[in-house]
Design an enzyme around this catalytic site. Sequence first.
Site, PDB file in Angstrom:
ATOM      1  N   PRO A 190      -1.492   4.838   2.307  1.00 44.57           N
ATOM      2  CA  PRO A 190      -1.099   4.152   3.648  1.00 44.57           C
ATOM      3  C   PRO A 190      -0.815   2.535   3.676  1.00 44.57           C
ATOM      4  O   PRO A 190      -1.403   1.845   3.899  1.00 44.57           O
ATOM      5  CB  PRO A 190      -2.505   4.316   4.568  1.00 44.57           C
ATOM      6  CG  PRO A 190      -3.689   4.588   3.510  1.00 44.57           C
ATOM      7  CD  PRO A 190      -3.084   5.351   2.425  1.00 44.57           C
ATOM      8  N   CYS A 191       0.491   2.627   2.933  1.00 48.89           N
ATOM      9  CA  CYS A 191       0.979   1.058   2.833  1.00 48.89           C
ATOM     10  C   CYS A 191       1.150   0.389   4.151  1.00 48.89           C
ATOM     11  O   CYS A 191       1.372  -0.682   4.164  1.00 48.89           O
ATOM     12  CB  CYS A 191       2.428   1.141   1.901  1.00 48.89           C
ATOM     13  SG  CYS A 191       3.461   2.497   2.449  1.00 48.89           S
ATOM     14  N   HIS A 192       1.063   1.326   5.182  1.00 46.64           N
ATOM     15  CA  HIS A 192       1.565   0.577   6.378  1.00 46.64           C
ATOM     16  C   HIS A 192       0.127   0.051   6.946  1.00 46.64           C
ATOM     17  O   HIS A 192       0.141  -0.806   7.943  1.00 46.64           O
ATOM     18  CB  HIS A 192       1.884   1.647   7.454  1.00 46.64           C
ATOM     19  CG  HIS A 192       0.956   2.662   7.694  1.00 46.64           C
ATOM     20  ND1 HIS A 192       0.769   3.941   6.814  1.00 46.64           N
ATOM     21  CD2 HIS A 192       0.037   2.739   8.777  1.00 46.64           C
ATOM     22  CE1 HIS A 192      -0.230   4.685   7.383  1.00 46.64           C
ATOM     23  NE2 HIS A 192      -0.844   3.955   8.124  1.00 46.64           N
TER      24      HIS A 192
END
Length: 161
Positions: free
Chosen positions: A124-126
């Site tokens: 989850p780089c968001h």
Amino acid sequence: MKTIVDSPVGQLTLVGEDGKLTGLYMDSQRHRPAEETFGEVVEGAFGDVVEQLEAYFKGELDVFDLELSLRGTEFQRTVWAALREIPYGETVSYGELAEQIGKPSASRAVGLANGKNPIGIIVPCHRVVGAGGGLTGYGGGLDRKQYLLAFEAQGATMPLL
């Protein structure tokens, strides 16, 4: 091999090798490898990945349990492992992530590694934001980043992007 699935954030291309997911790419994603490197389309491939993505987008799953093959430098893999530790619905800054991996002065390098994450959403780089909490770059586009963060904050009641 690859397969393409629909999602609330548009089509996702799932790429894998030896039974492991090596990539999850959005259309028009920055740092997306050339399409010909993904291999042949295999309909129905990645059943477990598709099931978990569907559950995630229904608000029924907040932690993915999948076998991944993350290819990158040792530093990138360290950053990507740290991304998987950010809880659903929460965010951290690039600086905080740099602190967590023991490299407090490496926030820019963390940002670069974050941007090259090959398995969006699942890794989850968001969930990484600017120092003041503002939305900064996202390989899938800021509209998708905003959607994913709002989706996780509000649950599965979000309209499609």
